[in-house]
Enzyme design. Sequence first.
Site, PDB file in Angstrom:
ATOM      1  N   CYS A  48       0.738  -1.301  -0.024  1.00 14.40           N
ATOM      2  CA  CYS A  48      -0.051   0.015   0.096  1.00 14.40           C
ATOM      3  C   CYS A  48       0.758   1.230   0.280  1.00 14.40           C
ATOM      4  O   CYS A  48       1.718   1.280   0.864  1.00 14.40           O
ATOM      5  CB  CYS A  48      -0.868   0.072   1.314  1.00 14.40           C
ATOM      6  SG  CYS A  48      -1.915   1.649   1.505  1.00 14.40           S
ATOM      7  N   CYS A  51       0.243   3.194   3.715  1.00 16.34           N
ATOM      8  CA  CYS A  51       0.867   2.555   4.984  1.00 16.34           C
ATOM      9  C   CYS A  51       1.868   1.560   4.682  1.00 16.34           C
ATOM     10  O   CYS A  51       2.481   1.038   5.780  1.00 16.34           O
ATOM     11  CB  CYS A  51      -0.392   2.002   5.899  1.00 16.34           C
ATOM     12  SG  CYS A  51      -1.255   0.339   5.142  1.00 16.34           S
ATOM     13  N   CYS A  97      -7.190  -0.564   1.100  1.00 18.37           N
ATOM     14  CA  CYS A  97      -6.601  -1.142   1.921  1.00 18.37           C
ATOM     15  C   CYS A  97      -7.176  -1.496   3.315  1.00 18.37           C
ATOM     16  O   CYS A  97      -7.662  -0.510   3.691  1.00 18.37           O
ATOM     17  CB  CYS A  97      -5.308  -0.161   2.043  1.00 18.37           C
ATOM     18  SG  CYS A  97      -4.041  -0.756   3.494  1.00 18.37           S
ATOM     19  N   CYS A 100      -5.657   0.857   6.239  1.00 25.26           N
ATOM     20  CA  CYS A 100      -5.537   2.444   5.939  1.00 25.26           C
ATOM     21  C   CYS A 100      -6.699   3.203   5.479  1.00 25.26           C
ATOM     22  O   CYS A 100      -6.754   4.080   5.348  1.00 25.26           O
ATOM     23  CB  CYS A 100      -4.337   3.214   5.794  1.00 25.26           C
ATOM     24  SG  CYS A 100      -3.980   2.936   3.960  1.00 25.26           S
ATOM     25  N   CYS A 120      -8.376  -4.799 -10.279  1.00 17.32           N
ATOM     26  CA  CYS A 120      -7.852  -3.733 -11.017  1.00 17.32           C
ATOM     27  C   CYS A 120      -7.434  -2.539 -10.124  1.00 17.32           C
ATOM     28  O   CYS A 120      -8.017  -1.908  -9.707  1.00 17.32           O
ATOM     29  CB  CYS A 120      -9.095  -3.259 -12.027  1.00 17.32           C
ATOM     30  SG  CYS A 120      -8.466  -2.168 -13.127  1.00 17.32           S
TER      31      CYS A 120
HETATM   32 FE    FE Z   1      -2.673   1.051   3.484  1.00 17.15          FE
END
Ligand code: FE
Length: 134
Positions: A48, A51, A97, A100, A120
């Site tokens: 991510c 984070c 995510c 976060c 995607c």
């Molecule tokens: Fe994240």
Amino acid sequence: MNDRISKTEAQWREKLSPEQYAVCRCSATEPAFTGKYYDHHEAGTYVCAGCGAPLFESNAKYESGSGWPSYFRPIAATAVAEYQDTSHGMRRVEAKCARCESHLGHVFPDGPKPTGLRYCINSAALGFEPAEPG
Ligand code: FE
């Protein structure tokens, strides 16, 4: 890994580039064939951008032809949270995510086996950590 992260909008703006901020925190979509990972083939882990949580492994990445990095499954069922998204007059499944709540992209039911799913994902929502050599 499931320690939630939350930041103020000012903190997100400080951490992320303007492009990352637009995608991760405002659900923008980068133009197809422009991101740094749609044509990226190294072995490793996609994380991510918000984070650093591990999200997808390179062995689940495939060529969808869409112009966005595409994966048939996340690194763990708990890594990516899915939400119904009815914005822009479409019914889609939004991928965020789980740690976060950064927007990642969408999930479509036209992926390859074994899952039949296509995650995607915007390159701008990702970072990449190469696999250890050997
Ligand atoms: Fe994240």
